[in-house]
Design a protein around this motif. Structure first.
Motif, short mmCIF file in Angstrom:
data_model
loop_
_atom_site.label_atom_id
_atom_site.label_comp_id
_atom_site.label_asym_id
_atom_site.label_seq_id
_atom_site.Cartn_x
_atom_site.Cartn_y
_atom_site.Cartn_z
N GLY B 315 -36.23 -15.02 27.34
CA GLY B 315 -36.42 -16.37 26.82
C GLY B 315 -37.74 -16.95 27.31
O GLY B 315 -38.56 -16.25 27.89
N LYS B 316 -37.92 -18.24 27.06
CA LYS B 316 -39.16 -18.90 27.49
C LYS B 316 -39.23 -18.88 29.01
O LYS B 316 -38.23 -19.06 29.69
N ASN B 317 -40.45 -18.72 29.51
CA ASN B 317 -40.64 -18.62 30.96
C ASN B 317 -40.07 -19.79 31.74
O ASN B 317 -39.37 -19.60 32.73
N ASP B 318 -40.36 -21.00 31.28
CA ASP B 318 -39.87 -22.20 31.96
C ASP B 318 -38.36 -22.22 32.01
O ASP B 318 -37.75 -22.51 33.04
N ALA B 319 -37.79 -21.90 30.88
CA ALA B 319 -36.33 -21.92 30.77
C ALA B 319 -35.72 -20.91 31.74
O ALA B 319 -34.73 -21.19 32.43
N VAL B 320 -36.34 -19.71 31.80
CA VAL B 320 -35.83 -18.67 32.71
C VAL B 320 -35.90 -19.16 34.15
O VAL B 320 -34.93 -19.04 34.91
N MET B 321 -37.03 -19.75 34.53
CA MET B 321 -37.21 -20.27 35.90
C MET B 321 -36.14 -21.33 36.21
O MET B 321 -35.53 -21.33 37.28
N ALA B 322 -35.95 -22.25 35.29
CA ALA B 322 -34.98 -23.32 35.48
C ALA B 322 -33.57 -22.76 35.63
O ALA B 322 -32.77 -23.19 36.46
N CYS B 323 -33.31 -21.75 34.81
CA CYS B 323 -31.99 -21.11 34.83
C CYS B 323 -31.75 -20.45 36.19
O CYS B 323 -30.69 -20.62 36.80
N ILE B 324 -32.75 -19.72 36.67
CA ILE B 324 -32.62 -19.04 37.97
C ILE B 324 -32.43 -20.07 39.08
O ILE B 324 -31.60 -19.90 39.98
N HIS B 325 -33.16 -21.15 38.97
CA HIS B 325 -33.04 -22.22 39.96
C HIS B 325 -31.61 -22.76 40.01
O HIS B 325 -31.04 -22.96 41.08
N GLU B 326 -31.06 -22.97 38.84
CA GLU B 326 -29.69 -23.50 38.80
C GLU B 326 -28.69 -22.48 39.34
O GLU B 326 -27.77 -22.83 40.08
N LEU B 327 -28.89 -21.22 38.97
CA LEU B 327 -27.97 -20.17 39.45
C LEU B 327 -27.98 -20.08 40.98
O LEU B 327 -26.96 -19.84 41.61
N LYS B 328 -29.15 -20.31 41.55
CA LYS B 328 -29.29 -20.22 43.01
C LYS B 328 -28.35 -21.15 43.75
O LYS B 328 -27.94 -20.86 44.87
N SER B 329 -28.04 -22.27 43.12
CA SER B 329 -27.17 -23.23 43.79
C SER B 329 -25.69 -22.83 43.69
O SER B 329 -24.84 -23.39 44.36
N ILE B 330 -25.40 -21.84 42.85
CA ILE B 330 -24.00 -21.44 42.67
C ILE B 330 -23.68 -20.07 43.28
O ILE B 330 -22.67 -19.89 43.95
N VAL B 331 -24.59 -19.13 43.05
CA VAL B 331 -24.35 -17.76 43.55
C VAL B 331 -25.59 -17.26 44.30
O VAL B 331 -26.61 -17.93 44.31
N ASP B 332 -25.44 -16.07 44.91
CA ASP B 332 -26.60 -15.44 45.54
C ASP B 332 -27.40 -14.72 44.47
O ASP B 332 -26.85 -13.89 43.73
N ILE B 333 -28.68 -15.02 44.40
CA ILE B 333 -29.51 -14.33 43.41
C ILE B 333 -30.86 -14.01 44.04
O ILE B 333 -31.42 -14.82 44.78
N GLU B 334 -31.33 -12.80 43.79
CA GLU B 334 -32.64 -12.44 44.32
C GLU B 334 -33.35 -11.52 43.35
O GLU B 334 -32.71 -10.79 42.60
N GLU B 335 -34.66 -11.59 43.38
CA GLU B 335 -35.43 -10.75 42.48
C GLU B 335 -35.41 -9.32 42.98
O GLU B 335 -35.50 -9.08 44.19
N VAL B 336 -35.25 -8.39 42.06
CA VAL B 336 -35.28 -6.98 42.46
C VAL B 336 -36.72 -6.51 42.46
O VAL B 336 -37.39 -6.57 41.43
N ASN B 337 -37.16 -6.10 43.60
CA ASN B 337 -38.54 -5.65 43.71
C ASN B 337 -38.62 -4.18 43.33
O ASN B 337 -38.24 -3.30 44.10
N THR B 338 -39.12 -3.91 42.16
CA THR B 338 -39.11 -2.54 41.64
C THR B 338 -40.02 -1.61 42.42
O THR B 338 -39.80 -0.42 42.45
N ASN B 339 -41.05 -2.15 43.06
CA ASN B 339 -42.01 -1.27 43.73
C ASN B 339 -41.50 -0.73 45.05
O ASN B 339 -41.70 0.43 45.36
N GLU B 340 -40.86 -1.58 45.82
CA GLU B 340 -40.47 -1.10 47.16
C GLU B 340 -39.08 -0.46 47.21
O GLU B 340 -38.83 0.37 48.06
N SER B 341 -38.23 -0.86 46.30
CA SER B 341 -36.89 -0.28 46.36
C SER B 341 -36.96 1.14 45.85
O SER B 341 -36.25 1.99 46.23
#
Lengths: 220, 341
Positions: B315-341
């Motif tokens: 979706g739109k970048n802003d919307a995705v950011m806002a969505c992630i922000h809201e999810l953070k207040s409810i569940v644990d969420i973290e970005e998966v770092n594809t390079n180091e994992s």
């Protein structure tokens, strides 16, 4: 001078009886003493239920001094003690005493070796269940090692038949004495042959009984 | 029930001192199935042997129902041991005794009369499901059956505590399951507190309610199993968890995803009741974006849901950011770092 077999066979029967008496008498006494020493040797080892460095070192020292002495030498060395304890150095009873001394230390080592082969985890389990050292000895160590112990004692018994022949040559009587005096010194090969055959039969018999008994108690 | 206060155990091996247990403090409460997990050499075996006095602590105190173990004389200690059952990795059954004689043994030590012993042995063999093997010798049994005998024997004196020293480590997976079920039954039906040590994560997950993680003699993490394993703090704890539960796709797959022009990935962890709410779809719909689950699992841990999902948002970048922000207040969420994992 050859023996007259018509009258001599009775001497062979007597001598066989003397040999059996010496072997069985020694076996009984040395089993009791050797068992006690062997259990003490095992349980006083480092990390064991009755760990005791002093007793362990003392016992090992003593056993390692007695064991390397050739039996025929030990017979002579012990003869003053034998005279003191038994009252004489001649005869079957007088032979049983030094034989018991020598055999006890052999039995002690045999017992120790068989106890070492018991899984230490089983002893630990009994400890965890609250068994005392005495209870562990009589309800775990001896029953768990009984099969190999019987085989070990059988091995000792065969050795005792050999000991008894040696003791016989210095006044203990028995087949060894007969073989020596009539067979060897008077060049009568028939006496030599008969005594050797009887000794072989005794060894076979001892081994057969030992195998039978150990098989009965072994569960592994 | 069992209290460890600053307990240390040092062995002297030759001229070297080996600290097997270092300043360990924890409590096992009545009714617990308390698991201690650690790699071999972590000091678990020594630790469990301190509980019944097979090892004596160099420092610190161990209390069994408020009785300080170190103050007991040998005879008193043996009395305490009769109330603490123990089962072993290698079963440690008496090979010269039949199954029923093995179970009877601790009762004989306690001088229980013959008729009572017989009744108890019968009842215990029934309980562990080996009534038909009473007259067999241990050598005639399978590993699982031997451990059942071990458990029956440990239960003979009606202990309040059962110690399990790697009780399932010598067993195959199916048999492990059976024995774990039996241990649960022991805990539930007989009300016996269990302290077990293991190196298998599966054991902790399926039966324990509390856990302590050990490394080089120290307890590095402890708590409720659910909390500890949904939110591990220590690297070793994470390692144990990843042994049974792979939380991320393999690096190769992640690289492929990236190479194909895939968007950023996020790992979301749901715990307990959160896992049953339609959180993801509610929040993404609100921000008018789509989500795509590319990897994950929802499992049961200590009768609670535990969800672990790897998703991408479209979706739109802003919307995705806002969505992630809201999810953070409810569940644990973290970005998966594809390079180091």
């Amino acid at each position: 001078m050859k023996v007259n077999w018509e009258t001599f066979w009775i001497r062979i029967v007597e001598a066989t009886g003397e040999t059996i008496t010496m072997v069985l008498g020694t076996l009984v006494f040395s089993s009791i003493i050797g068992m006690a020493l062997g259990i003490l040797l095992f349980t006083t080892r480092e990390g064991n239920i009755l760990e005791n460095r002093f007793i362990s070192a003392l016992l090992n020292f003593f056993i390692n001094i007695i064991r390397p002495i050739p039996f025929i030498i030990l017979l002579f060395v012990l003869s003053p003690v034998t005279r003191e304890v038994i009252g004489t150095t001649i005869g079957t009873a007088a032979a049983i005493f030094p034989m018991t001394i020598a055999a006890s230390f052999v039995v002690a080592r045999v017992v120790e070796n068989n106890l070492i082969s018991i899984d230490p985890g089983v002893i630990e389990a009994a400890e965890a269940m609250g068994a005392s050292p005495r209870q562990i000895i009589f309800t775990v160590l001896i029953p768990e090692a009984l099969g190999p112990l019987i085989l070990g004692l059988t091995f000792v018994t065969v050795g005792l038949i050999d000991f008894s022949a040696v003791a016989g040559t210095v006044g203990g009587g028995g087949l060894g004495h007969v073989a020596m005096t009539h067979g060897y010194q008077r060049f009568d090969s028939s006496v030599m042959f008969v005594t050797v055959v009887i000794l072989i039969i005794l060894v076979q018999l001892a081994q057969w009984i030992g195998n039978f008994l150990s098989k009965k108690v072994m569960r592994r | 029930m069992i209290t460890f206060e600053n307990v240390s155990k040092t062995f002297v091996v030759g001229s070297k001192q080996v600290e097997a247990v270092k300043k360990v403090t924890f409590d096992v409460e009545e009714g617990d199935i308390f698991g201690i997990i650690g790699f071999s050499g972590a000091g678990k075996s020594t630790l469990i042997r301190l509980v019944n006095g097979l090892e004596r602590p160099t420092e610190g105190k161990i209390l069994i129902k408020k009785t300080p173990l170190h103050e007991l004389k040998p005879k008193q200690l043996r009395e305490v041991r009769r109330k603490i059952g123990m089962v072993f990795q290698n079963f440690n059954l008496f090979s010269s005794r039949t199954v029923e004689q093995n179970v009877e043994y601790p009762l004989k030590l306690s001088k229980v009369p013959k008729a009572e012993r017989n009744a108890k042995v019968k009842q215990l063999l029934q309980f562990v499901g080996l009534a038909d093997k009473a007259k067999s010798y241990p050598e005639q049994l399978s590993g699982g059956q031997k451990q059942r005998v071990g458990i029956a024997r440990a239960l003979a004196t009606d202990p309040e505590i059962l110690l399990c020293d790697e009780a399932t480590s010598a067993l195959d997976p199916n048999t492990t399951r059976d024995i774990l079920n039996l241990l649960q039954k022991v805990n539930r039906e007989l009300g016996i507190t269990i302290l077990l040590i293991t190196h298998e994560m599966q054991v902790i997950q399926s039966v324990c309610n509390r856990v302590a993680v050990m490394e080089t003699g120290e307890v590095i993490e402890q708590g409720e199993v659910f909390e500890t394993f949904t939110n591990p703090q220590h690297a070793t704890t994470k390692e144990f968890i990843s042994a049974t539960d792979q939380s991320l796709p393999s690096p190769q797959l992640l690289d492929e995803w990236r190479a194909k022009g895939g968007t950023d990935l996020y790992r979301i962890i749901f715990k307990g009741e959160r896992a049953s709410d339609p959180i993801l779809s509610t929040v993404t719909r609100k921000h008018q974006i789509d989500f795509n689950i590319i990897y994950g699992s929802i499992r049961e841990l200590q009768q609670q849901f535990f969800g672990n999902l790897v998703v991408s948002f479209e979706g739109k970048n802003d919307a995705v950011m806002a969505c992630i922000h809201e999810l953070k207040s409810i569940v644990d969420i973290e970005e998966v770092n594809t390079n180091e994992s």
